[in-house]
Scaffold this motif. Structure first.
Motif, PDB file in Angstrom:
ATOM      1  N   THR A 244     -43.003  62.825  33.605  1.00  0.00           N
ATOM      2  CA  THR A 244     -43.456  63.534  32.276  1.00  0.00           C
ATOM      3  C   THR A 244     -43.332  62.550  30.988  1.00  0.00           C
ATOM      4  N   ALA A 245     -42.450  61.531  30.890  1.00  0.00           N
ATOM      5  CA  ALA A 245     -42.134  60.582  29.771  1.00  0.00           C
ATOM      6  C   ALA A 245     -42.394  59.086  30.092  1.00  0.00           C
ATOM      7  N   ASN A 246     -42.983  58.512  29.477  1.00  0.00           N
ATOM      8  CA  ASN A 246     -42.897  57.061  29.539  1.00  0.00           C
ATOM      9  C   ASN A 246     -41.839  56.331  28.759  1.00  0.00           C
ATOM     10  N   PHE A 247     -40.752  57.061  28.354  1.00  0.00           N
ATOM     11  CA  PHE A 247     -39.668  56.489  27.619  1.00  0.00           C
ATOM     12  C   PHE A 247     -38.469  56.990  28.388  1.00  0.00           C
ATOM     13  N   ASP A 248     -37.190  56.794  27.876  1.00  0.00           N
ATOM     14  CA  ASP A 248     -35.938  57.036  28.839  1.00  0.00           C
ATOM     15  C   ASP A 248     -35.649  58.436  28.286  1.00  0.00           C
ATOM     16  N   ALA A 249     -36.051  59.419  28.889  1.00  0.00           N
ATOM     17  CA  ALA A 249     -35.960  60.911  28.256  1.00  0.00           C
ATOM     18  C   ALA A 249     -34.440  61.247  28.251  1.00  0.00           C
TER      19      ALA A 249
ATOM     20  N   THR B 228     -15.912  64.670  25.591  1.00  0.00           N
ATOM     21  CA  THR B 228     -16.331  63.275  25.692  1.00  0.00           C
ATOM     22  C   THR B 228     -16.787  62.985  27.058  1.00  0.00           C
ATOM     23  N   LEU B 229     -17.925  62.648  27.011  1.00  0.00           N
ATOM     24  CA  LEU B 229     -18.802  62.429  28.279  1.00  0.00           C
ATOM     25  C   LEU B 229     -18.380  61.133  28.869  1.00  0.00           C
ATOM     26  N   PRO B 230     -17.952  61.305  30.225  1.00  0.00           N
ATOM     27  CA  PRO B 230     -17.223  59.913  30.770  1.00  0.00           C
ATOM     28  C   PRO B 230     -18.344  58.766  30.918  1.00  0.00           C
ATOM     29  N   ALA B 231     -19.783  59.144  30.985  1.00  0.00           N
ATOM     30  CA  ALA B 231     -20.492  58.047  31.239  1.00  0.00           C
ATOM     31  C   ALA B 231     -21.492  57.784  29.877  1.00  0.00           C
ATOM     32  N   GLY B 232     -20.944  58.167  28.908  1.00  0.00           N
ATOM     33  CA  GLY B 232     -21.652  58.327  27.502  1.00  0.00           C
ATOM     34  C   GLY B 232     -22.827  59.134  27.287  1.00  0.00           C
ATOM     35  N   THR B 233     -23.237  59.012  26.054  1.00  0.00           N
ATOM     36  CA  THR B 233     -24.562  59.814  26.033  1.00  0.00           C
ATOM     37  C   THR B 233     -25.920  58.804  26.416  1.00  0.00           C
ATOM     38  N   GLY B 234     -25.775  57.331  26.176  1.00  0.00           N
ATOM     39  CA  GLY B 234     -26.766  56.565  26.495  1.00  0.00           C
ATOM     40  C   GLY B 234     -27.687  56.325  25.469  1.00  0.00           C
ATOM     41  N   LYS B 235     -27.306  56.654  24.055  1.00  0.00           N
ATOM     42  CA  LYS B 235     -27.753  56.218  22.955  1.00  0.00           C
ATOM     43  C   LYS B 235     -26.703  55.817  21.563  1.00  0.00           C
ATOM     44  N   PRO B 236     -27.342  55.059  20.874  1.00  0.00           N
ATOM     45  CA  PRO B 236     -26.584  54.515  19.850  1.00  0.00           C
ATOM     46  C   PRO B 236     -26.239  55.742  18.725  1.00  0.00           C
ATOM     47  N   VAL B 237     -25.085  55.951  18.226  1.00  0.00           N
ATOM     48  CA  VAL B 237     -24.786  56.983  17.343  1.00  0.00           C
ATOM     49  C   VAL B 237     -24.310  56.227  16.114  1.00  0.00           C
ATOM     50  N   ARG B 238     -24.793  56.787  14.897  1.00  0.00           N
ATOM     51  CA  ARG B 238     -24.764  56.101  13.679  1.00  0.00           C
ATOM     52  C   ARG B 238     -23.623  57.221  13.248  1.00  0.00           C
TER      53      ARG B 238
ATOM     54  N   SER C  34     -32.420  57.494  32.916  1.00  0.00           N
ATOM     55  CA  SER C  34     -31.983  56.277  33.279  1.00  0.00           C
ATOM     56  C   SER C  34     -30.512  56.052  34.017  1.00  0.00           C
ATOM     57  N   PHE C  35     -29.942  57.158  33.535  1.00  0.00           N
ATOM     58  CA  PHE C  35     -28.492  57.291  34.328  1.00  0.00           C
ATOM     59  C   PHE C  35     -28.723  57.496  35.928  1.00  0.00           C
ATOM     60  N   THR C  36     -27.577  57.219  36.390  1.00  0.00           N
ATOM     61  CA  THR C  36     -27.516  57.516  37.811  1.00  0.00           C
ATOM     62  C   THR C  36     -27.077  58.957  38.043  1.00  0.00           C
ATOM     63  N   GLU C  37     -27.486  59.526  39.416  1.00  0.00           N
ATOM     64  CA  GLU C  37     -26.974  60.908  39.639  1.00  0.00           C
ATOM     65  C   GLU C  37     -25.755  61.223  39.107  1.00  0.00           C
ATOM     66  N   GLU C  38     -24.904  60.327  39.717  1.00  0.00           N
ATOM     67  CA  GLU C  38     -23.390  60.294  39.697  1.00  0.00           C
ATOM     68  C   GLU C  38     -22.944  60.622  38.060  1.00  0.00           C
ATOM     69  N   GLN C  39     -23.557  59.589  37.435  1.00  0.00           N
ATOM     70  CA  GLN C  39     -23.299  59.707  36.021  1.00  0.00           C
ATOM     71  C   GLN C  39     -23.509  60.914  35.191  1.00  0.00           C
ATOM     72  N   LEU C  40     -24.708  61.519  35.713  1.00  0.00           N
ATOM     73  CA  LEU C  40     -24.962  62.741  35.001  1.00  0.00           C
ATOM     74  C   LEU C  40     -24.018  63.638  35.496  1.00  0.00           C
ATOM     75  N   ARG C  41     -23.933  63.703  36.841  1.00  0.00           N
ATOM     76  CA  ARG C  41     -22.862  64.778  37.428  1.00  0.00           C
ATOM     77  C   ARG C  41     -21.687  64.753  36.515  1.00  0.00           C
ATOM     78  N   GLN C  42     -21.117  63.307  36.273  1.00  0.00           N
ATOM     79  CA  GLN C  42     -19.953  63.462  35.763  1.00  0.00           C
ATOM     80  C   GLN C  42     -20.054  64.034  34.509  1.00  0.00           C
ATOM     81  N   ASN C  43     -21.074  63.650  33.716  1.00  0.00           N
ATOM     82  CA  ASN C  43     -21.174  64.352  32.237  1.00  0.00           C
ATOM     83  C   ASN C  43     -21.235  65.719  32.312  1.00  0.00           C
ATOM     84  N   PHE C  44     -21.967  66.254  33.322  1.00  0.00           N
ATOM     85  CA  PHE C  44     -22.133  67.834  33.584  1.00  0.00           C
ATOM     86  C   PHE C  44     -21.067  68.449  33.597  1.00  0.00           C
ATOM     87  N   ASP C  45     -20.169  67.772  34.630  1.00  0.00           N
ATOM     88  CA  ASP C  45     -19.169  68.487  35.078  1.00  0.00           C
ATOM     89  C   ASP C  45     -17.852  68.675  33.843  1.00  0.00           C
TER      90      ASP C  45
END
Length: 242
Positions: free
Chosen positions: A38-43, A67-77, A185-196
């Motif tokens: 559905t997206a041609n960018f890193d959703a 604090t998400l273990p794998a980070g948010t995946g975007k720069p934070v200002r 673009s995160f791996t399933e494991e990274q998303l799982r860690q953050n979700f948990d």
């Protein structure tokens, strides 16, 4: 009138059985697949939790940080309201914007809001308080419950935590939490860690006034993709075991 969906969305929807409630792992896998269609960018991947609370009552508000273990995946200002020695500390710690009256005037007069998180030292809150109507409705107002009112000596730690993936969550007017847990673009494991980690934080943030079922439903979705329902019991059990 029903919202008309595009071809790419409808193709992605075929991957989701809307009558099924998925395990967290299955839901993450499907959401990643739908995001690629559905997206041609890193959703952004988000979790939406409908809570069994009455948002009209002060003792049923859900608010906290994780604090998400794998980070948010975007720069934070990061903006820091500080003066004197605290201003120097914030600058050396890597804050993007640091100041006091100058930043307050810019926000008041120009409507400038090009930042994602605002921190403030306690001595600044008398001045920052007048920005409540502007910053509050955008979730940017420094608040002790979210850990964004910080003693000068603690600014380096607070800034580092935000850089690593610390995010705030709070229920909206309908009692729902909307929280990003990473990127497609995160791996399933990274998303799982953050979700948990999110689930664990939300469970710990259960307010004293909440009665009955605390978490009624959970959905995962990508920026432009369809929602995938997650089994609440499994999500809670796995978060506690993580």
């Amino acid at each position: 009138m029903a919202k008309k969906r595009g071809k790419r969305y409808l193709e992605a929807l075929k991957l989701v059985d809307e009558s099924k409630v998925y395990s967290p792992q299955e839901a993450i896998k499907i959401v990643k697949e739908t995001a690629s269609k559905t997206a041609n960018f890193d959703a952004t991947i988000e979790a939406h939790l409908r809570l069994g609370i009455d948002p009209r009552h002060a003792d049923q508000q859900v608010r906290g940080t994780v604090t998400l273990p794998a980070g948010t995946g975007k720069p934070v200002r990061i903006l820091v309201f500080a003066q004197g020695e605290a201003e120097r500390i914030a600058q050396e710690a890597g804050a993007d914007y640091v100041g006091s009256d100058d930043l307050i005037r810019r926000i008041e007069n120009e409507g400038w809001l090009d930042f994602d998180v605002a921190l403030a030292t306690p001595d600044m809150m008398a001045k920052v308080g007048r920005l409540g109507r502007i910053l509050g409705r955008r979730g940017l107002m420094p608040n002790p419950r979210s850990g964004t009112i910080v003693q000068p000596q603690d600014l380096p730690r607070a800034i580092q935590e935000i850089r690593k993936g610390k995010v705030e969550f709070r229920n909206d007017r309908t009692g729902i939490l909307h929280v990003p847990i990473g990127k497609a673009s995160f791996t399933e494991e990274q998303l799982r860690q953050n979700f948990d980690a999110l689930m664990d934080a939300v469970l710990k943030a259960k307010p004293s006034g909440a009665k009955g079922t605390y978490i009624k439903s959970i959905y995962l979705t990508s920026t432009m993709g369809p929602s995938v329902q997650v089994d609440v019991s499994e999500a809670q059990a796995e978060a506690k075991a993580a």
